[in-house]
Design an enzyme around this catalytic site. Structure first.
Site, mmCIF file in Angstrom:
data_model
loop_
_atom_site.group_PDB
_atom_site.id
_atom_site.type_symbol
_atom_site.label_atom_id
_atom_site.label_comp_id
_atom_site.label_asym_id
_atom_site.label_seq_id
_atom_site.Cartn_x
_atom_site.Cartn_y
_atom_site.Cartn_z
ATOM 1 N N ALA A 27 1.048 -0.982 0.015
ATOM 2 C CA ALA A 27 0.014 0.042 0.095
ATOM 3 C C ALA A 27 1.185 1.260 0.041
ATOM 4 O O ALA A 27 2.081 1.005 0.610
ATOM 5 C CB ALA A 27 -0.938 0.036 1.208
ATOM 6 N N GLY B 275 0.542 -4.992 0.779
ATOM 7 C CA GLY B 275 -0.653 -5.035 -0.037
ATOM 8 C C GLY B 275 -0.601 -5.768 -1.246
ATOM 9 O O GLY B 275 -1.339 -6.285 -2.047
ATOM 10 N N GLU C 147 -0.861 -9.422 -0.569
ATOM 11 C CA GLU C 147 -2.207 -9.616 -0.246
ATOM 12 C C GLU C 147 -2.839 -9.541 -1.381
ATOM 13 O O GLU C 147 -3.972 -10.196 -1.713
ATOM 14 C CB GLU C 147 -2.714 -8.327 0.546
ATOM 15 C CG GLU C 147 -1.994 -8.641 1.991
ATOM 16 C CD GLU C 147 -2.137 -7.345 3.180
ATOM 17 O OE1 GLU C 147 -2.066 -6.098 2.474
ATOM 18 O OE2 GLU C 147 -2.986 -7.487 3.848
ATOM 19 N N GLU D 90 4.606 -5.113 7.418
ATOM 20 C CA GLU D 90 3.859 -4.105 7.900
ATOM 21 C C GLU D 90 4.119 -3.895 9.449
ATOM 22 O O GLU D 90 4.297 -2.823 9.882
ATOM 23 C CB GLU D 90 2.195 -4.567 8.003
ATOM 24 C CG GLU D 90 1.421 -4.022 6.697
ATOM 25 C CD GLU D 90 1.719 -5.275 5.634
ATOM 26 O OE1 GLU D 90 2.446 -6.510 6.108
ATOM 27 O OE2 GLU D 90 0.955 -5.477 4.518
HETATM 28 N N1 COA Z 1 4.565 2.911 -0.565
HETATM 29 C C1 COA Z 1 4.846 4.433 -1.056
HETATM 30 N N2 COA Z 1 6.024 4.536 -1.898
HETATM 31 C C2 COA Z 1 6.939 3.260 -1.806
HETATM 32 C C3 COA Z 1 6.685 2.087 -1.247
HETATM 33 C C4 COA Z 1 5.292 1.716 -0.673
HETATM 34 N N3 COA Z 1 4.767 0.831 -0.101
HETATM 35 N N4 COA Z 1 7.635 1.260 -1.906
HETATM 36 C C5 COA Z 1 8.456 1.817 -2.440
HETATM 37 N N5 COA Z 1 8.175 3.034 -2.635
HETATM 38 C C6 COA Z 1 8.757 4.147 -3.343
HETATM 39 C C7 COA Z 1 9.957 4.507 -2.425
HETATM 40 O O1 COA Z 1 9.456 5.506 -1.650
HETATM 41 C C8 COA Z 1 10.853 5.123 -3.658
HETATM 42 O O2 COA Z 1 10.397 6.324 -3.928
HETATM 43 P P1 COA Z 1 11.308 7.855 -4.302
HETATM 44 O O3 COA Z 1 12.035 7.430 -5.489
HETATM 45 O O4 COA Z 1 10.034 9.096 -4.695
HETATM 46 O O5 COA Z 1 11.947 8.025 -3.190
HETATM 47 C C9 COA Z 1 10.463 4.360 -4.909
HETATM 48 O O6 COA Z 1 9.261 3.466 -4.567
HETATM 49 C C10 COA Z 1 11.528 3.346 -4.900
HETATM 50 O O7 COA Z 1 11.721 2.433 -3.752
HETATM 51 P P2 COA Z 1 13.062 2.207 -3.221
HETATM 52 O O8 COA Z 1 12.697 2.080 -1.589
HETATM 53 O O9 COA Z 1 13.987 3.330 -3.216
HETATM 54 O O10 COA Z 1 13.581 1.252 -3.656
HETATM 55 P P3 COA Z 1 14.745 0.131 -3.104
HETATM 56 O O11 COA Z 1 15.232 -0.748 -4.218
HETATM 57 O O12 COA Z 1 15.635 0.571 -2.276
HETATM 58 O O13 COA Z 1 13.880 -0.883 -2.222
HETATM 59 C C11 COA Z 1 11.932 -2.077 -1.254
HETATM 60 C C12 COA Z 1 12.846 -1.609 -2.588
HETATM 61 C C13 COA Z 1 10.650 -2.858 -1.748
HETATM 62 C C14 COA Z 1 12.537 -3.195 -0.377
HETATM 63 C C15 COA Z 1 11.545 -0.942 -0.409
HETATM 64 O O14 COA Z 1 10.823 0.063 -1.457
HETATM 65 C C16 COA Z 1 10.436 -0.867 0.682
HETATM 66 O O15 COA Z 1 10.738 -1.514 1.644
HETATM 67 N N6 COA Z 1 9.110 -0.339 0.436
HETATM 68 C C17 COA Z 1 8.178 -0.618 1.374
HETATM 69 C C18 COA Z 1 7.673 -2.062 1.473
HETATM 70 C C19 COA Z 1 6.633 -1.911 2.553
HETATM 71 O O16 COA Z 1 6.762 -1.838 3.841
HETATM 72 N N7 COA Z 1 5.314 -2.151 2.007
HETATM 73 C C20 COA Z 1 4.141 -2.413 3.119
HETATM 74 C C21 COA Z 1 3.522 -1.204 2.906
HETATM 75 S S1 COA Z 1 2.046 -1.520 4.174
#
Ligand code: COA
Length: 260
Positions: A66, A112, A115, A135
């Site tokens: 999400a 999400g 999910e 989460e």
């Molecule tokens: N919501 C909003 N933005 C998200 C996102 C999310 N769930 N997951 C990734 N993004 C965005 C990042 O903020 C970043 O945006 P920016 O370039 O404007 O800063 C972009 O997507 C790229 O993500 P980034 O974190 O730089 O990539 P990465 O390769 O370093 O890491 C992940 C990849 C998937 C490990 C990491 O993005 C992450 O942990 N995301 C969140 C996962 C999460 O907690 N999901 C559950 C949400 S309830």
């Protein structure tokens, strides 16, 4: 309505819906959920669409969860409403749609994203995919069905561990655990999903819709799955597809189902 966050392509009775926010790793914001709801309900009414494939844009992510930026400041009431609205518009909608839905998991499927994949009827992952429910790292729990559907797919113990540790698992582990049906090389993911879709398309869409309702019934509170099966089984006998299927078998020819 024109879509801003999803792409739709329909070919040979297969509709591919691609979540298209690659710069945000296809995170599900409100607008994307609304668009997916509209696309899915529209597809279900379209007899030309016999299988739906949901995937993510780019090679890195299916859906990274999400959109955290949208709910970071939410109150208790807003949090509850966010979850309820998502369940209704997307996750329950995907699970209960009577057009088969295949998740083509082409990379990160987190929160999400996992999910959403778990709401789909069938899951195929590319070998680079990583799946998890992170989460609790954010101080919240999975709120789009993850606490329920993960346990249904992998069992309570593994679900508890994945949710409590927030660990991501590999596609290989997901296959071993029964979280995904197949793992393939990323460049063959579309072909594998199309191969499965092709088999489904050649069968009775009316019977398949009945099967989806019957299987889902086991996971619906207060509903007896065996009773639903008996009812759906009986209803098949009144369909043109049943007459065509049985006649074709007896005439030793391939069935040509009218889908009615
Ligand atoms: N919501 C909003 N933005 C998200 C996102 C999310 N769930 N997951 C990734 N993004 C965005 C990042 O903020 C970043 O945006 P920016 O370039 O404007 O800063 C972009 O997507 C790229 O993500 P980034 O974190 O730089 O990539 P990465 O390769 O370093 O890491 C992940 C990849 C998937 C490990 C990491 O993005 C992450 O942990 N995301 C969140 C996962 C999460 O907690 N999901 C559950 C949400 S309830």
């Amino acid at each position: 309505m024109s879509y801003q966050n999803i792409l739709i392509a329909t070919e040979a009775n297969i509709q591919t819906i691609t979540i298209n926010r690659p710069d945000k790793l296809n995170a599900l914001n409100k607008q994307t959920i609304d668009e997916l709801h509209l696309a899915l309900t529209t597809a279900e009414k379209n007899a030309e669409v016999k299988v739906i494939i949901i995937t993510g844009s780019g090679q890195k992510a299916f859906v990274a969860g999400a959109d955290i930026s949208e709910f970071a400041n939410f109150s208790v009431e807003q949090g509850k409403a966010l979850s309820a609205d998502g369940h209704k518009k997307l996750f329950d909608c995907v699970q209960n749609i009577t057009t088969p839905v295949i998740a083509a998991i082409n990379g990160f499927a987190l929160g999400g994203g996992l999910e959403l994949a778990m709401s789909c009827h069938i899951r195929v992952a590319s070998d680079n995919a990583k799946m998890g429910l992170p989460e609790v790292s954010l101080g919240v729990i999975p709120g789009y069905g993850g606490t329920q559907r993960l346990a249904q797919l992998v069992g309570k113990g593994k679900a508890m561990e994945m949710i409590m540790t927030a660990d991501m698992i590999s596609a290989t582990d997901a296959l071993t655990w029964g979280l995904v049906n197949h793992v393939v090389a990323q460049d063959t993911l579309v072909a594998k999903c199309n191969e499965i879709a092709g088999k489904i398309i050649s069968k009775s869409s009316v019977a398949i819709a009945s099967a989806i309702r019957a299987v889902n019934a086991n996971y619906t509170d207060g509903v007896n799955g065996f009773a639903v099966e008996i009812d759906e089984f009986g209803k098949c006998f009144g369909t043109e597809d049943f007459k065509e299927g049985t006649t074709a078998f007896l005439e030793k020819r391939k069935a040509n189902f009218p889908g009615k």
